[in-house]
Write a protein that holds these residues in place. Sequence first.
Motif, PDB file in Angstrom:
ATOM      1  N   ASP A  11     -11.346   4.099   3.520  1.00  0.00           N
ATOM      2  CA  ASP A  11     -11.480   2.781   4.038  1.00  0.00           C
ATOM      3  C   ASP A  11     -10.019   2.099   4.055  1.00  0.00           C
ATOM      4  O   ASP A  11      -9.968   0.892   4.323  1.00  0.00           O
ATOM      5  CB  ASP A  11     -12.412   2.005   3.535  1.00  0.00           C
ATOM      6  CG  ASP A  11     -12.234   1.884   2.045  1.00  0.00           C
ATOM      7  OD1 ASP A  11     -11.514   2.621   1.421  1.00  0.00           O
ATOM      8  OD2 ASP A  11     -13.066   0.922   1.321  1.00  0.00           O
ATOM      9  N   GLY A  12      -8.795   2.835   4.040  1.00  0.00           N
ATOM     10  CA  GLY A  12      -7.576   2.292   3.924  1.00  0.00           C
ATOM     11  C   GLY A  12      -7.206   2.369   5.561  1.00  0.00           C
ATOM     12  O   GLY A  12      -7.842   3.123   6.412  1.00  0.00           O
ATOM     13  N   SER A  13      -6.003   1.807   5.728  1.00  0.00           N
ATOM     14  CA  SER A  13      -5.457   1.598   7.346  1.00  0.00           C
ATOM     15  C   SER A  13      -4.449   2.723   7.564  1.00  0.00           C
ATOM     16  O   SER A  13      -4.017   2.843   8.745  1.00  0.00           O
ATOM     17  CB  SER A  13      -4.995   0.167   7.436  1.00  0.00           C
ATOM     18  OG  SER A  13      -3.825   0.122   6.490  1.00  0.00           O
ATOM     19  N   ASP A  14      -3.730   3.185   6.481  1.00  0.00           N
ATOM     20  CA  ASP A  14      -2.679   4.053   6.937  1.00  0.00           C
ATOM     21  C   ASP A  14      -2.921   5.630   6.677  1.00  0.00           C
ATOM     22  O   ASP A  14      -3.514   5.638   5.524  1.00  0.00           O
ATOM     23  CB  ASP A  14      -1.564   3.540   5.975  1.00  0.00           C
ATOM     24  CG  ASP A  14      -1.181   2.071   6.380  1.00  0.00           C
ATOM     25  OD1 ASP A  14      -1.053   1.747   7.778  1.00  0.00           O
ATOM     26  OD2 ASP A  14      -0.599   1.417   5.365  1.00  0.00           O
ATOM     27  N   ARG A  15      -2.360   6.324   7.220  1.00  0.00           N
ATOM     28  CA  ARG A  15      -2.400   7.798   6.965  1.00  0.00           C
ATOM     29  C   ARG A  15      -1.795   7.951   5.443  1.00  0.00           C
ATOM     30  O   ARG A  15      -0.806   7.200   4.980  1.00  0.00           O
ATOM     31  CB  ARG A  15      -1.581   8.783   8.023  1.00  0.00           C
ATOM     32  CG  ARG A  15      -0.249   8.426   8.099  1.00  0.00           C
ATOM     33  CD  ARG A  15       0.452   9.219   9.035  1.00  0.00           C
ATOM     34  NE  ARG A  15       1.956   9.118   9.414  1.00  0.00           N
ATOM     35  CZ  ARG A  15       2.825   9.499   8.632  1.00  0.00           C
ATOM     36  NH1 ARG A  15       2.620  10.214   7.468  1.00  0.00           N
ATOM     37  NH2 ARG A  15       3.894   9.172   8.845  1.00  0.00           N
ATOM     38  N   PRO A  16      -2.054   9.245   4.959  1.00  0.00           N
ATOM     39  CA  PRO A  16      -1.593   9.326   3.447  1.00  0.00           C
ATOM     40  C   PRO A  16      -0.060   9.584   3.333  1.00  0.00           C
ATOM     41  O   PRO A  16       0.411   9.064   2.427  1.00  0.00           O
ATOM     42  CB  PRO A  16      -2.336  10.841   3.179  1.00  0.00           C
ATOM     43  CG  PRO A  16      -3.437  10.839   3.949  1.00  0.00           C
ATOM     44  CD  PRO A  16      -3.079  10.156   5.417  1.00  0.00           C
ATOM     45  N   GLY A  37      -4.010  -0.943   2.188  1.00  0.00           N
ATOM     46  CA  GLY A  37      -3.293  -1.118   3.529  1.00  0.00           C
ATOM     47  C   GLY A  37      -3.686  -2.572   4.281  1.00  0.00           C
ATOM     48  O   GLY A  37      -3.780  -3.614   3.319  1.00  0.00           O
ATOM     49  N   THR A  38      -3.812  -2.678   5.382  1.00  0.00           N
ATOM     50  CA  THR A  38      -4.429  -3.955   6.123  1.00  0.00           C
ATOM     51  C   THR A  38      -5.672  -3.793   6.666  1.00  0.00           C
ATOM     52  O   THR A  38      -5.804  -4.368   7.799  1.00  0.00           O
ATOM     53  CB  THR A  38      -3.272  -4.452   7.275  1.00  0.00           C
ATOM     54  OG1 THR A  38      -3.118  -3.165   8.033  1.00  0.00           O
ATOM     55  CG2 THR A  38      -1.995  -4.473   6.607  1.00  0.00           C
ATOM     56  N   THR A  61      -8.711  -4.727   5.805  1.00  0.00           N
ATOM     57  CA  THR A  61      -9.650  -5.916   5.504  1.00  0.00           C
ATOM     58  C   THR A  61      -8.772  -7.223   5.422  1.00  0.00           C
ATOM     59  O   THR A  61      -9.480  -8.200   5.754  1.00  0.00           O
ATOM     60  CB  THR A  61     -10.367  -5.738   4.428  1.00  0.00           C
ATOM     61  OG1 THR A  61      -9.713  -5.439   3.197  1.00  0.00           O
ATOM     62  CG2 THR A  61     -11.241  -4.316   4.249  1.00  0.00           C
ATOM     63  N   LYS A  62      -7.414  -7.020   5.320  1.00  0.00           N
ATOM     64  CA  LYS A  62      -6.641  -8.345   5.449  1.00  0.00           C
ATOM     65  C   LYS A  62      -5.311  -8.052   5.672  1.00  0.00           C
ATOM     66  O   LYS A  62      -4.787  -6.955   5.953  1.00  0.00           O
ATOM     67  CB  LYS A  62      -6.924  -8.941   4.029  1.00  0.00           C
ATOM     68  CG  LYS A  62      -6.144  -7.997   2.916  1.00  0.00           C
ATOM     69  CD  LYS A  62      -6.507  -8.522   1.608  1.00  0.00           C
ATOM     70  CE  LYS A  62      -6.035  -7.553   0.571  1.00  0.00           C
ATOM     71  NZ  LYS A  62      -5.983  -8.052  -0.949  1.00  0.00           N
ATOM     72  N   LYS A  63      -4.723  -9.256   6.026  1.00  0.00           N
ATOM     73  CA  LYS A  63      -3.247  -9.350   6.712  1.00  0.00           C
ATOM     74  C   LYS A  63      -2.226  -8.499   5.823  1.00  0.00           C
ATOM     75  O   LYS A  63      -1.113  -7.787   6.075  1.00  0.00           O
ATOM     76  CB  LYS A  63      -2.770 -10.376   7.207  1.00  0.00           C
ATOM     77  CG  LYS A  63      -3.679 -11.032   8.353  1.00  0.00           C
ATOM     78  CD  LYS A  63      -3.045 -12.268   8.910  1.00  0.00           C
ATOM     79  CE  LYS A  63      -3.994 -12.813  10.172  1.00  0.00           C
ATOM     80  NZ  LYS A  63      -3.655 -14.109  10.545  1.00  0.00           N
ATOM     81  N   GLU A  64      -2.317  -8.931   4.436  1.00  0.00           N
ATOM     82  CA  GLU A  64      -1.373  -8.563   3.619  1.00  0.00           C
ATOM     83  C   GLU A  64      -1.721  -7.296   2.603  1.00  0.00           C
ATOM     84  O   GLU A  64      -3.161  -7.313   2.121  1.00  0.00           O
ATOM     85  CB  GLU A  64      -1.245  -9.731   2.732  1.00  0.00           C
ATOM     86  CG  GLU A  64      -0.307 -10.959   3.135  1.00  0.00           C
ATOM     87  CD  GLU A  64       0.990 -10.618   4.050  1.00  0.00           C
ATOM     88  OE1 GLU A  64       1.622  -9.725   3.178  1.00  0.00           O
ATOM     89  OE2 GLU A  64       1.173 -11.145   5.068  1.00  0.00           O
ATOM     90  N   SER A  65      -0.911  -6.309   2.404  1.00  0.00           N
ATOM     91  CA  SER A  65      -1.158  -5.133   1.598  1.00  0.00           C
ATOM     92  C   SER A  65      -1.160  -5.564   0.162  1.00  0.00           C
ATOM     93  O   SER A  65      -0.441  -6.389  -0.444  1.00  0.00           O
ATOM     94  CB  SER A  65      -0.254  -4.147   1.835  1.00  0.00           C
ATOM     95  OG  SER A  65      -0.305  -3.238   0.861  1.00  0.00           O
ATOM     96  N   ASP A  66      -1.926  -4.928  -0.845  1.00  0.00           N
ATOM     97  CA  ASP A  66      -1.949  -4.973  -2.433  1.00  0.00           C
ATOM     98  C   ASP A  66      -1.157  -4.321  -2.838  1.00  0.00           C
ATOM     99  O   ASP A  66      -0.629  -4.368  -4.173  1.00  0.00           O
ATOM    100  CB  ASP A  66      -3.462  -5.042  -2.789  1.00  0.00           C
ATOM    101  CG  ASP A  66      -4.326  -5.888  -2.334  1.00  0.00           C
ATOM    102  OD1 ASP A  66      -3.813  -7.060  -2.263  1.00  0.00           O
ATOM    103  OD2 ASP A  66      -5.523  -5.787  -2.319  1.00  0.00           O
TER     104      ASP A  66
END
Length: 304
Positions: free
Chosen positions: A37-42, A270-271, A273-278
């Motif tokens: 469920d992340g936004s970016d490839r590994p 990533g982004t 679920t939200k605009k800023e990454s943790d």
Amino acid sequence: MIGPIYGMPAAHWRQRTADRQNMTPYADLHLHTNHSDGSDRPGRVVERAAAMGFSAVAIADHDTVTGVPEAHNRAHALGMAFLTGVEISASFGHVEVHVLGLGLAIENVDLREGLEAQREARSRRIDQIIDELKRCGIEISRDEIEAPLAGGGALGRVHIARALKDRGITKTVQEGFDRYIRSGRKAFVPKAAMPCSEAIDLIHRAGGLAFLAHPGVGSAVPKLISRLLKMPFDGLEAFHTKHTPAQTKVLLQLAEEHGLLVSGGSDCHGTATKKESDMGTVRLPMEYFEQILKALARNQACKG
């Protein structure tokens, strides 16, 4: 074949830190990619961690290790230490518990079969949620839901929430959860998960270490920690984005009292679920990472 660890001796960390001013002796051992469920490839996740100065990372996608090889290769190219990982959705009674596995052999047959069963259960749940949404007058297809997911990855509710947003049905991903698919809403379907004891055993059979993930998050798991720690966990994820400093302090004390390893990570998606990454919000001191490496080495020596 991907080994469970790609790393360097402690002395090399200190030399590398001296050589690269922006390299800090910290790790993030809980990162997600678009294989769950992340936004970016590994590879991109690893690159971002390197740009932030992290010395070591672990990819811990939900119920899948399909993103590990790409991340491993990128970490190797960048001279970073890397641990294989996975975050298994498990149950303890009626409570959902996440078990973080680190340093496991991703080719292990038992692990692959266990995770495949988990992903099949996730897929069935997605179909059930689609049916429930139809009853609410919302038609949404599997193709729309699966579009952001990398091949062989693990589907989750976030993919539905993102599809609802992309359709314009909701304005944000979170709104999709709040209106339709979180507990108590019309399209909610409970998650089927393996027992916590089985998840721990699966990780151990693959040669990895099992950590109780983010035990300070939510209302149910913190109340069960004393019971959960009677199980054969190897460690606690004491450092986490959602843990308060007070919670982290308590968890570190618990780890010491029980002779457990300590892990930590941002749980960055990533982004998605939200605009800023943790990423960058949690920096695990390398002393804890080195203790994990030593424990894995002891395990391998015992098996060898």
